[in-house]
Design a protein around this motif. Structure first.
Motif, PDB file in Angstrom:
ATOM      1  N   ARG A   1      49.778  37.595  52.295  1.00 21.79           N
ATOM      2  CA  ARG A   1      49.911  36.907  51.001  1.00 21.79           C
ATOM      3  C   ARG A   1      48.520  36.532  50.514  1.00 21.79           C
ATOM      4  NH1 ARG A   1      54.986  32.776  52.288  1.00 21.79           N
ATOM      5  NH2 ARG A   1      56.323  34.422  53.095  1.00 21.79           N
TER       6      ARG A   1
ATOM      7  N   GLU B   1      47.018  34.194  49.313  1.00 19.32           N
ATOM      8  CA  GLU B   1      47.180  32.750  49.111  1.00 19.32           C
ATOM      9  C   GLU B   1      45.996  32.168  48.344  1.00 19.32           C
ATOM     10  OE1 GLU B   1      49.721  30.979  49.813  1.00 19.32           O
ATOM     11  OE2 GLU B   1      50.792  31.819  51.540  1.00 19.32           O
TER      12      GLU B   1
ATOM     13  N   ILE C   1      44.214  28.103  60.472  1.00 18.85           N
ATOM     14  CA  ILE C   1      45.259  29.116  60.566  1.00 18.85           C
ATOM     15  C   ILE C   1      46.607  28.619  60.049  1.00 18.85           C
ATOM     16  CG2 ILE C   1      44.167  30.427  62.435  1.00 18.85           C
ATOM     17  CD1 ILE C   1      45.994  28.936  64.399  1.00 18.85           C
TER      18      ILE C   1
ATOM     19  N   MET D   1      47.076  31.424  56.048  1.00 14.88           N
ATOM     20  CA  MET D   1      46.171  32.561  56.119  1.00 14.88           C
ATOM     21  C   MET D   1      46.603  33.637  55.126  1.00 14.88           C
ATOM     22  SD  MET D   1      46.691  32.695  60.126  1.00 14.88           S
ATOM     23  CE  MET D   1      45.413  33.708  60.818  1.00 14.88           C
TER      24      MET D   1
ATOM     25  N   GLN E   1      54.824  36.560  61.241  1.00 17.83           N
ATOM     26  CA  GLN E   1      56.079  35.814  61.161  1.00 17.83           C
ATOM     27  C   GLN E   1      57.005  36.194  62.304  1.00 17.83           C
ATOM     28  OE1 GLN E   1      57.384  36.860  57.116  1.00 17.83           O
ATOM     29  NE2 GLN E   1      57.081  34.720  56.591  1.00 17.83           N
TER      30      GLN E   1
ATOM     31  N   GLU F   1      55.292  21.967  56.717  1.00 18.86           N
ATOM     32  CA  GLU F   1      56.270  22.978  57.134  1.00 18.86           C
ATOM     33  C   GLU F   1      55.765  23.846  58.283  1.00 18.86           C
ATOM     34  OE1 GLU F   1      57.687  25.541  53.996  1.00 18.86           O
ATOM     35  OE2 GLU F   1      58.283  27.094  55.411  1.00 18.86           O
ATOM     36  N   LEU F   2      56.646  23.957  59.298  1.00 20.24           N
ATOM     37  CA  LEU F   2      56.353  24.842  60.421  1.00 20.24           C
ATOM     38  C   LEU F   2      57.314  26.027  60.400  1.00 20.24           C
ATOM     39  CD1 LEU F   2      55.170  25.551  63.234  1.00 20.24           C
ATOM     40  CD2 LEU F   2      56.628  23.805  64.211  1.00 20.24           C
TER      41      LEU F   2
ATOM     42  N   GLY G   1      61.117  27.636  58.380  1.00 21.36           N
ATOM     43  CA  GLY G   1      62.122  27.502  57.326  1.00 21.36           C
ATOM     44  C   GLY G   1      63.460  28.040  57.808  1.00 21.36           C
TER      45      GLY G   1
ATOM     46  N   HIS H   1      67.002  29.138  56.051  1.00 25.33           N
ATOM     47  CA  HIS H   1      67.502  29.378  54.701  1.00 25.33           C
ATOM     48  C   HIS H   1      68.864  30.062  54.745  1.00 25.33           C
ATOM     49  CE1 HIS H   1      62.945  30.011  54.412  1.00 25.33           C
ATOM     50  NE2 HIS H   1      63.173  28.786  53.980  1.00 25.33           N
TER      51      HIS H   1
ATOM     52  N   ILE I   1      59.725  31.529  61.100  1.00 23.13           N
ATOM     53  CA  ILE I   1      58.633  30.670  61.557  1.00 23.13           C
ATOM     54  C   ILE I   1      57.339  31.464  61.583  1.00 23.13           C
ATOM     55  CG2 ILE I   1      59.407  31.104  63.951  1.00 23.13           C
ATOM     56  CD1 ILE I   1      58.077  28.456  64.718  1.00 23.13           C
ATOM     57  N   GLY I   2      56.248  30.805  61.205  1.00 22.28           N
ATOM     58  CA  GLY I   2      54.939  31.441  61.256  1.00 22.28           C
ATOM     59  C   GLY I   2      54.377  31.304  62.669  1.00 22.28           C
TER      60      GLY I   2
ATOM     61  N   ARG J   1      51.177  29.302  62.645  1.00 24.98           N
ATOM     62  CA  ARG J   1      51.404  27.856  62.458  1.00 24.98           C
ATOM     63  C   ARG J   1      51.903  27.231  63.740  1.00 24.98           C
ATOM     64  NH1 ARG J   1      53.737  26.542  56.445  1.00 24.98           N
ATOM     65  NH2 ARG J   1      52.051  27.701  55.485  1.00 24.98           N
TER      66      ARG J   1
HETATM   67  P1  ATP Z   1      54.496  27.333  52.267  1.00 27.56           P
HETATM   68  O1  ATP Z   1      55.421  26.498  51.437  1.00 27.56           O
HETATM   69  O2  ATP Z   1      53.729  26.562  53.311  1.00 27.56           O
HETATM   70  O3  ATP Z   1      53.650  28.273  51.472  1.00 27.56           O
HETATM   71  P2  ATP Z   1      56.645  29.160  52.463  1.00 27.56           P
HETATM   72  O4  ATP Z   1      57.791  28.262  52.177  1.00 27.56           O
HETATM   73  O5  ATP Z   1      56.133  30.065  51.411  1.00 27.56           O
HETATM   74  O6  ATP Z   1      55.440  28.320  53.108  1.00 27.56           O
HETATM   75  P3  ATP Z   1      58.192  31.054  53.925  1.00 27.56           P
HETATM   76  O7  ATP Z   1      58.092  32.103  52.902  1.00 27.56           O
HETATM   77  O8  ATP Z   1      59.484  30.341  54.105  1.00 27.56           O
HETATM   78  O9  ATP Z   1      56.984  30.014  53.745  1.00 27.56           O
HETATM   79  O10 ATP Z   1      57.707  31.677  55.318  1.00 27.56           O
HETATM   80  C1  ATP Z   1      58.230  31.272  56.560  1.00 27.56           C
HETATM   81  C2  ATP Z   1      57.171  30.732  57.476  1.00 27.56           C
HETATM   82  O11 ATP Z   1      56.027  31.565  57.500  1.00 27.56           O
HETATM   83  C3  ATP Z   1      56.624  29.368  57.085  1.00 27.56           C
HETATM   84  O12 ATP Z   1      57.455  28.340  57.552  1.00 27.56           O
HETATM   85  C4  ATP Z   1      55.277  29.345  57.757  1.00 27.56           C
HETATM   86  O13 ATP Z   1      55.391  28.935  59.098  1.00 27.56           O
HETATM   87  C5  ATP Z   1      54.868  30.799  57.719  1.00 27.56           C
HETATM   88  N1  ATP Z   1      53.874  31.048  56.653  1.00 27.56           N
HETATM   89  C6  ATP Z   1      54.108  31.221  55.340  1.00 27.56           C
HETATM   90  N2  ATP Z   1      52.974  31.460  54.668  1.00 27.56           N
HETATM   91  C7  ATP Z   1      51.979  31.442  55.592  1.00 27.56           C
HETATM   92  C8  ATP Z   1      50.567  31.643  55.531  1.00 27.56           C
HETATM   93  N3  ATP Z   1      49.955  31.922  54.392  1.00 27.56           N
HETATM   94  N4  ATP Z   1      49.855  31.530  56.678  1.00 27.56           N
HETATM   95  C9  ATP Z   1      50.465  31.264  57.858  1.00 27.56           C
HETATM   96  N5  ATP Z   1      51.794  31.091  57.975  1.00 27.56           N
HETATM   97  C10 ATP Z   1      52.544  31.173  56.860  1.00 27.56           C
END
Ligand code: ATP
Length: 513
Positions: free
Chosen positions: A250, A252, A259, A262, A267, A332-333, A335, A337, A375-376, A379
């Motif tokens: 992503r 970001e 980390i 990132m 994932q 968030e660690l 999700g 859904h 889960i990441g 993370r």
């Molecule tokens: P955030 O709100 O922190 O951007 P998200 O809700 O977009 O996260 P999800 O799309 O639900 O995240 O992704 C599931 C998991 O992947 C998250 O709970 C997180 O642990 C991990 N994750 C998401 N984006 C990142 C990133 N850029 N770097 C590291 N881990 C990530």
């Protein structure tokens, strides 16, 4: 706050110094929000992944794994909504020229208010001692009530502007709250704009024949497009799950916090396919199962909390995060859904292929509903690493740095140390090493005084040190030292394997679930 920042700085420098995480391409001054795992980091990361895989795949008869490619047919991302709907609202500060996600700015502001409430509670706890009634304090203290009201108002407005995609409203909210840029300290904000986070690239050699593809922004879609293949070839019966671990990308914008966020990350996801109408039960069940997985690692129940989403993504009918107490606060660690039949239905529509399940008990076909746990891995790595890093005051007035990693996750399970580099002790140590390495990742070290070597292993997170001394030549025994208690015991060399196994065995840890 200062204490938290200090702790975070320690985490960063310790991760580098002890070979856990390096900045990517550091000799070229690094690439922003991209990191490399070093010799110890790669082992910790693998052990976390294995711990997840064991719990999620191998311990469930009705969950199987796949490993889908990072590149997927571009229509996948049309169907999933990532091309059109997954745009993040961005805002720039004109003075610092820094770009932020508008929702993150507002959420961070709200979290600061929450921290103030927590401070009030801590202070009051100290003042009232045993007589303190937290519930009563929260429901009556004027400061807490005022702050809680402000937080609620922010939540309502944040949800509204997100749901209505009201970009001007978003900007006004930031202005009204008086949010300042963390870098310049000014309120000189641009308009809010939408931005797509997917990394694009080309397949094919020549410009005319090339096709635009994307690096996957989540691993989930690789599972959805394979749903029917797995169900048929694995003869899976609903309810069943498909799990996968792998890289996601992503672009970001708010890429700070090491980390935690990132641009290239990993994932660990599991999509659980269920009968329509049963998704709420499964959603609740997976929330609890996932929390138990976290708690099994023994890092303290007080460091986890659920956060139910105010705003649901377009594909979800329920969503919650498991938040962890990182060095910069609860974030968030993972999700969980309830994704409805959105993804499979979309892929049916865009591919023109049926993605349905024939339910023999009901005698009909349907598109299953999906509950996802996501889960990441990075993370999770940060959660484990940061919580394990402690400074301990010792009885003799000195301090030691210990990385109290859960033993099941530690890169090396034991270090084998000959007391001196002569008199046949290294030979005995090597022999022990050759035996133990079939079962555990073990480390050999003969340099420096043994006390110094103990400290080095404490800081690297190794649960056991095994010291071979002159007596070992006579009695086939060694001294085994425990990282956390520093307790030392004389044991038979032939008992080492069982002693180590009792502490590091996955079964022992996962059985706590
Ligand atoms: P955030 O709100 O922190 O951007 P998200 O809700 O977009 O996260 P999800 O799309 O639900 O995240 O992704 C599931 C998991 O992947 C998250 O709970 C997180 O642990 C991990 N994750 C998401 N984006 C990142 C990133 N850029 N770097 C590291 N881990 C990530």
């Amino acid at each position: 706050m200062a204490k938290q920042e200090d702790q975070f700085k320690k985490v960063l420098s310790h991760a580098k110094e002890y070979g856990y995480v390096f900045q990517s391409s550091e000799i070229y001054d690094g690439l922003s929000a991209v990191y490399d795992y070093a010799q110890n980091g790669v082992e910790l990361k693998k052990n976390i992944r294995d711990y997840w895989w064991k719990a999620m795949v191998q311990m469930h008869e009705n969950i199987v794994g796949i490993d889908a490619a990072i590149l997927m047919h571009p229509t996948t991302w049309k169907a999933s909504g990532h091309v059109d709907a997954f745009n993040d609202p961005l805002i720039d500060n004109k003075d610092s020229k820094k770009r932020y996600r508008a929702d993150v700015l507002v959420e961070d502001f709200r979290e600061k208010i929450n921290e103030k409430i927590n401070k009030d509670i801590t202070k009051a706890k100290k003042r009232f001692g045993d007589a303190f009634n937290e519930e009563e304090f929260i429901s009556t203290n004027p400061n807490v009530l005022r702050r809680q009201k402000q937080m609620d108002e922010i939540t309502v407005e944040l949800t509204r502007v997100q749901e209505e995609n009201d970009l001007e409203g978003f900007r006004n909210l930031i202005l009204d709250l008086g949010i300042v840029c963390p870098v310049s300290g000014s309120k000189n904000w641009t308009e809010v704009k939408q931005f797509n986070l997917m990394f694009g690239t080309q397949i094919g050699a020549s410009a005319e024949n090339s096709t635009q593809v994307y690096l996957r922004p989540e691993t989930a879609q690789g599972i959805f497009v394979n749903f029917l293949n797995v169900q048929k070839t694995g003869r899976m019966k609903i309810p069943f799950g498909i799990a996968q671990t792998g890289k996601a990308f992503r672009n970001e914008i708010v890429a700070r916090q090491f980390i935690f966020r990132m641009r290239e990350f990993e994932q660990m996801e599991m999509q659980f396919f269920v009968k329509p109408g049963t998704q709420k039960e499964w959603y609740e069940a997976w929330k609890q199962t996932r929390l138990k997985w976290h708690l099994s690692l023994g890092m303290g129940a007080e460091n986890y909390r659920f956060h139910d989403h105010d705003k649901l993504a377009h594909y979800a009918d329920a969503a919650a995060d498991i938040e962890f107490n990182f060095p910069f606060g609860f974030k968030e660690l993972e999700g969980i859904h309830s994704r409805t039949d959105f993804d499979l239905s979309q892929h049916e529509e865009y591919s023109g292929k049926k993605l349905q399940y024939f339910d023999h008990t009901e005698n009909k076909s349907y598109v299953p509903y999906v509950v996802e746990t996501s889960i990441g891995l990075d993370r999770m790595f940060l959660a484990v690493f940061s919580k394990s890093l402690v400074e301990e005051e010792l009885e003799n007035g000195t301090t030691r740095t210990v990385l109290k990693l859960p033993a099941v996750l530690a890169p090396y399970k034991a270090a084998i140390l000959p007391l001196v580099k002569k008199d046949g002790l290294p030979e005995v140590a090597r022999k022990i090493m050759d035996e133990l390495k079939w079962d555990f990742n073990v480390f050999y070290d003969e340099k420096d005084a043994v006390g110094k070597r103990y400290r080095r292993q404490d800081a690297a997170g190794t649960p056991f040190c095994i010291t071979v001394d002159h007596d070992s030549l006579e009695d086939d025994s060694v001294t085994i030292r425990h990282r956390d208690t520093m307790e030392q015991k004389r044991v038979k060399i032939s008992d080492l394997k069982a002693i180590i196994k009792a502490e590091v065995d996955v079964k022992k840890w996962l059985q706590k679930m």
